[in-house]
Scaffold this motif. Structure first.
Motif, PDB file in Angstrom:
ATOM      1  N   LEU A  86       0.838  -1.196   0.000  1.00 21.21           N
ATOM      2  CA  LEU A  86       0.000   0.000   0.000  1.00 21.21           C
ATOM      3  C   LEU A  86       0.874   1.248   0.000  1.00 21.21           C
ATOM      4  O   LEU A  86       1.833   1.342   0.774  1.00 21.21           O
ATOM      5  CB  LEU A  86      -0.900   0.006   1.247  1.00 21.21           C
ATOM      6  CG  LEU A  86      -1.802   1.208   1.466  1.00 21.21           C
ATOM      7  CD1 LEU A  86      -2.802   1.389   0.331  1.00 21.21           C
ATOM      8  CD2 LEU A  86      -2.541   1.068   2.800  1.00 21.21           C
ATOM      9  N   LEU A  87       0.536   2.176  -0.886  1.00 14.90           N
ATOM     10  CA  LEU A  87       1.147   3.504  -0.888  1.00 14.90           C
ATOM     11  C   LEU A  87       0.037   4.497  -0.622  1.00 14.90           C
ATOM     12  O   LEU A  87      -0.972   4.509  -1.328  1.00 14.90           O
ATOM     13  CB  LEU A  87       1.782   3.829  -2.240  1.00 14.90           C
ATOM     14  CG  LEU A  87       3.046   3.093  -2.610  1.00 14.90           C
ATOM     15  CD1 LEU A  87       3.484   3.464  -4.025  1.00 14.90           C
ATOM     16  CD2 LEU A  87       4.157   3.431  -1.627  1.00 14.90           C
ATOM     17  N   ILE A  88       0.222   5.291   0.393  1.00 17.40           N
ATOM     18  CA  ILE A  88      -0.731   6.353   0.697  1.00 17.40           C
ATOM     19  C   ILE A  88      -0.075   7.648   0.244  1.00 17.40           C
ATOM     20  O   ILE A  88       1.024   7.988   0.691  1.00 17.40           O
ATOM     21  CB  ILE A  88      -1.055   6.399   2.203  1.00 17.40           C
ATOM     22  CG1 ILE A  88      -1.663   5.063   2.639  1.00 17.40           C
ATOM     23  CG2 ILE A  88      -1.976   7.568   2.506  1.00 17.40           C
ATOM     24  CD1 ILE A  88      -1.823   4.917   4.140  1.00 17.40           C
ATOM     25  N   GLU A  89      -0.746   8.340  -0.667  1.00 16.06           N
ATOM     26  CA  GLU A  89      -0.209   9.607  -1.165  1.00 16.06           C
ATOM     27  C   GLU A  89      -1.005  10.751  -0.560  1.00 16.06           C
ATOM     28  O   GLU A  89      -2.235  10.799  -0.659  1.00 16.06           O
ATOM     29  CB  GLU A  89      -0.294   9.671  -2.688  1.00 16.06           C
ATOM     30  CG  GLU A  89       0.355  10.901  -3.268  1.00 16.06           C
ATOM     31  CD  GLU A  89       0.377  10.890  -4.784  1.00 16.06           C
ATOM     32  OE1 GLU A  89       1.184  11.653  -5.337  1.00 16.06           O
ATOM     33  OE2 GLU A  89      -0.406  10.156  -5.409  1.00 16.06           O
ATOM     34  N   LYS A  90      -0.297  11.641   0.100  1.00 12.32           N
ATOM     35  CA  LYS A  90      -0.938  12.807   0.706  1.00 12.32           C
ATOM     36  C   LYS A  90       0.008  13.993   0.583  1.00 12.32           C
ATOM     37  O   LYS A  90       1.174  13.897   0.977  1.00 12.32           O
ATOM     38  CB  LYS A  90      -1.274  12.547   2.173  1.00 12.32           C
ATOM     39  CG  LYS A  90      -2.058  13.671   2.792  1.00 12.32           C
ATOM     40  CD  LYS A  90      -2.546  13.336   4.166  1.00 12.32           C
ATOM     41  CE  LYS A  90      -3.342  14.527   4.664  1.00 12.32           C
ATOM     42  NZ  LYS A  90      -3.647  14.467   6.032  1.00 12.32           N
ATOM     43  N   ASP A  91      -0.490  15.081   0.027  1.00  9.03           N
ATOM     44  CA  ASP A  91       0.303  16.304  -0.131  1.00  9.03           C
ATOM     45  C   ASP A  91       1.626  16.050  -0.863  1.00  9.03           C
ATOM     46  O   ASP A  91       2.678  16.535  -0.464  1.00  9.03           O
ATOM     47  CB  ASP A  91       0.571  16.970   1.222  1.00  9.03           C
ATOM     48  CG  ASP A  91      -0.718  17.351   1.932  1.00  9.03           C
ATOM     49  OD1 ASP A  91      -1.704  17.682   1.236  1.00  9.03           O
ATOM     50  OD2 ASP A  91      -0.739  17.305   3.179  1.00  9.03           O
ATOM     51  N   ASN A  92       1.561  15.240  -1.912  1.00  9.01           N
ATOM     52  CA  ASN A  92       2.719  14.901  -2.747  1.00  9.01           C
ATOM     53  C   ASN A  92       3.806  14.125  -1.989  1.00  9.01           C
ATOM     54  O   ASN A  92       4.962  14.116  -2.385  1.00  9.01           O
ATOM     55  CB  ASN A  92       3.314  16.151  -3.404  1.00  9.01           C
ATOM     56  CG  ASN A  92       3.949  15.836  -4.745  1.00  9.01           C
ATOM     57  OD1 ASN A  92       3.495  14.943  -5.468  1.00  9.01           O
ATOM     58  ND2 ASN A  92       4.999  16.545  -5.086  1.00  9.01           N
ATOM     59  N   VAL A  93       3.421  13.482  -0.897  1.00 11.72           N
ATOM     60  CA  VAL A  93       4.331  12.632  -0.120  1.00 11.72           C
ATOM     61  C   VAL A  93       3.785  11.208  -0.175  1.00 11.72           C
ATOM     62  O   VAL A  93       2.581  10.991  -0.037  1.00 11.72           O
ATOM     63  CB  VAL A  93       4.430  13.094   1.353  1.00 11.72           C
ATOM     64  CG1 VAL A  93       5.326  12.165   2.162  1.00 11.72           C
ATOM     65  CG2 VAL A  93       4.932  14.525   1.429  1.00 11.72           C
ATOM     66  N   LEU A  94       4.673  10.232  -0.390  1.00  9.08           N
ATOM     67  CA  LEU A  94       4.292   8.823  -0.401  1.00  9.08           C
ATOM     68  C   LEU A  94       4.628   8.182   0.940  1.00  9.08           C
ATOM     69  O   LEU A  94       5.746   8.325   1.439  1.00  9.08           O
ATOM     70  CB  LEU A  94       5.039   8.069  -1.504  1.00  9.08           C
ATOM     71  CG  LEU A  94       4.717   8.448  -2.939  1.00  9.08           C
ATOM     72  CD1 LEU A  94       5.625   7.692  -3.896  1.00  9.08           C
ATOM     73  CD2 LEU A  94       3.259   8.173  -3.250  1.00  9.08           C
ATOM     74  N   TYR A  95       3.651   7.481   1.505  1.00 16.37           N
ATOM     75  CA  TYR A  95       3.834   6.751   2.757  1.00 16.37           C
ATOM     76  C   TYR A  95       3.689   5.264   2.447  1.00 16.37           C
ATOM     77  O   TYR A  95       2.585   4.788   2.200  1.00 16.37           O
ATOM     78  CB  TYR A  95       2.796   7.195   3.792  1.00 16.37           C
ATOM     79  CG  TYR A  95       2.900   8.657   4.143  1.00 16.37           C
ATOM     80  CD1 TYR A  95       3.746   9.078   5.155  1.00 16.37           C
ATOM     81  CD2 TYR A  95       2.167   9.617   3.444  1.00 16.37           C
ATOM     82  CE1 TYR A  95       3.861  10.432   5.471  1.00 16.37           C
ATOM     83  CE2 TYR A  95       2.275  10.965   3.761  1.00 16.37           C
ATOM     84  CZ  TYR A  95       3.120  11.357   4.765  1.00 16.37           C
ATOM     85  OH  TYR A  95       3.239  12.690   5.080  1.00 16.37           O
ATOM     86  N   PRO A  96       4.798   4.517   2.441  1.00 14.17           N
ATOM     87  CA  PRO A  96       4.721   3.095   2.102  1.00 14.17           C
ATOM     88  C   PRO A  96       4.290   2.237   3.297  1.00 14.17           C
ATOM     89  O   PRO A  96       4.684   2.491   4.439  1.00 14.17           O
ATOM     90  CB  PRO A  96       6.148   2.760   1.684  1.00 14.17           C
ATOM     91  CG  PRO A  96       7.008   3.754   2.403  1.00 14.17           C
ATOM     92  CD  PRO A  96       6.169   4.992   2.586  1.00 14.17           C
ATOM     93  N   VAL A  97       3.464   1.231   3.000  1.00 14.96           N
ATOM     94  CA  VAL A  97       2.935   0.333   4.031  1.00 14.96           C
ATOM     95  C   VAL A  97       3.058  -1.114   3.553  1.00 14.96           C
ATOM     96  O   VAL A  97       2.611  -1.449   2.462  1.00 14.96           O
ATOM     97  CB  VAL A  97       1.448   0.637   4.329  1.00 14.96           C
ATOM     98  CG1 VAL A  97       0.888  -0.326   5.366  1.00 14.96           C
ATOM     99  CG2 VAL A  97       1.260   2.088   4.760  1.00 14.96           C
ATOM    100  N   GLU A  98       3.661  -1.940   4.362  1.00 12.76           N
ATOM    101  CA  GLU A  98       3.652  -3.393   4.146  1.00 12.76           C
ATOM    102  C   GLU A  98       2.721  -4.001   5.175  1.00 12.76           C
ATOM    103  O   GLU A  98       2.619  -3.501   6.295  1.00 12.76           O
ATOM    104  CB  GLU A  98       5.052  -3.984   4.311  1.00 12.76           C
ATOM    105  CG  GLU A  98       5.894  -3.972   3.070  1.00 12.76           C
ATOM    106  CD  GLU A  98       5.312  -4.761   1.909  1.00 12.76           C
ATOM    107  OE1 GLU A  98       4.897  -5.923   2.093  1.00 12.76           O
ATOM    108  OE2 GLU A  98       5.263  -4.202   0.811  1.00 12.76           O
ATOM    109  N   ILE A  99       2.071  -5.073   4.807  1.00 12.33           N
ATOM    110  CA  ILE A  99       1.152  -5.770   5.709  1.00 12.33           C
ATOM    111  C   ILE A  99       1.604  -7.220   5.760  1.00 12.33           C
ATOM    112  O   ILE A  99       1.578  -7.915   4.743  1.00 12.33           O
ATOM    113  CB  ILE A  99      -0.304  -5.653   5.204  1.00 12.33           C
ATOM    114  CG1 ILE A  99      -0.687  -4.178   5.044  1.00 12.33           C
ATOM    115  CG2 ILE A  99      -1.254  -6.386   6.140  1.00 12.33           C
ATOM    116  CD1 ILE A  99      -1.942  -3.937   4.227  1.00 12.33           C
ATOM    117  N   LYS A 100       2.052  -7.649   6.925  1.00 11.10           N
ATOM    118  CA  LYS A 100       2.600  -9.007   7.060  1.00 11.10           C
ATOM    119  C   LYS A 100       2.000  -9.726   8.254  1.00 11.10           C
ATOM    120  O   LYS A 100       1.880  -9.148   9.334  1.00 11.10           O
ATOM    121  CB  LYS A 100       4.131  -8.968   7.235  1.00 11.10           C
ATOM    122  CG  LYS A 100       4.870  -8.397   6.059  1.00 11.10           C
ATOM    123  CD  LYS A 100       4.742  -9.280   4.847  1.00 11.10           C
ATOM    124  CE  LYS A 100       5.475  -8.677   3.668  1.00 11.10           C
ATOM    125  NZ  LYS A 100       5.027  -9.181   2.403  1.00 11.10           N
TER     126      LYS A 100
END
Length: 152
Positions: A86-100
């Motif tokens: 999952l990549l959450i894009e907010k205000d031109n910033v990417l926040y990467p998320v892994e789910i394990k």
């Protein structure tokens, strides 16, 4: 009932020709349709990791929508099979998320986060949502986050 998570590409036209990931927003319905009828099957079955990922994704999505926010959510996968759930894009910033589905995450679970550097965007704090009891730093600006923190 379902959510089509689009792939992330810096080129918008490429985004439209790549296949999205499909998530069931109701994991109970997903379990019933696939005939996974017992908690044991859901916990230890061949697709238990995917069911966990689906549940976590749907909880994150619901938290945004229920707060009146429109989520810019994507996933990342390149030709070398490097993937970020999952990549959450907010205000031109990417926040990467892994789910394990693990209680002992290692730095390897977030190794593909570095591939995002090639895009012309800032990279925010990343995380691995898993079964740790409390937040644990995995790397500078990347943390293992307890799944219990999203299920409130």
């Amino acid at each position: 009932i379902i959510y089509l998570l689009q792939p992330f590409y810096s080129n918008i036209s490429k985004r439209f020709i790549k296949s999205p990931k499909l998530y069931f927003l109701d994991t109970g319905l997903c379990s019933w349709l696939t005939e996974w009828s017992s908690p044991k099957t859901l916990e230890a079955g061949a697709f238990s990791g995917q069911i966990f990922e689906t549940w976590v994704f749907s909880e994150i999505l619901k938290s945004w929508v229920h707060n009146g926010l429109f989520p810019f959510f994507y996933f990342y996968r390149d030709k070398d099979k490097k993937e970020i759930d999952l990549l959450i894009e907010k205000d031109n910033v990417l926040y990467p998320v892994e789910i394990k589905k693990t209680a002992t995450p290692t730095i390897d679970v977030v190794k593909h986060f570095d591939t995002l550097k090639r895009f012309n965007k800032d990279i925010g704090t990343g995380c691995c949502i898993c079964f740790v009891k409390e937040p644990i730093p995995l790397k500078s600006n990347i943390f293992a986050i307890p799944v219990s923190s999203i299920a409130k």
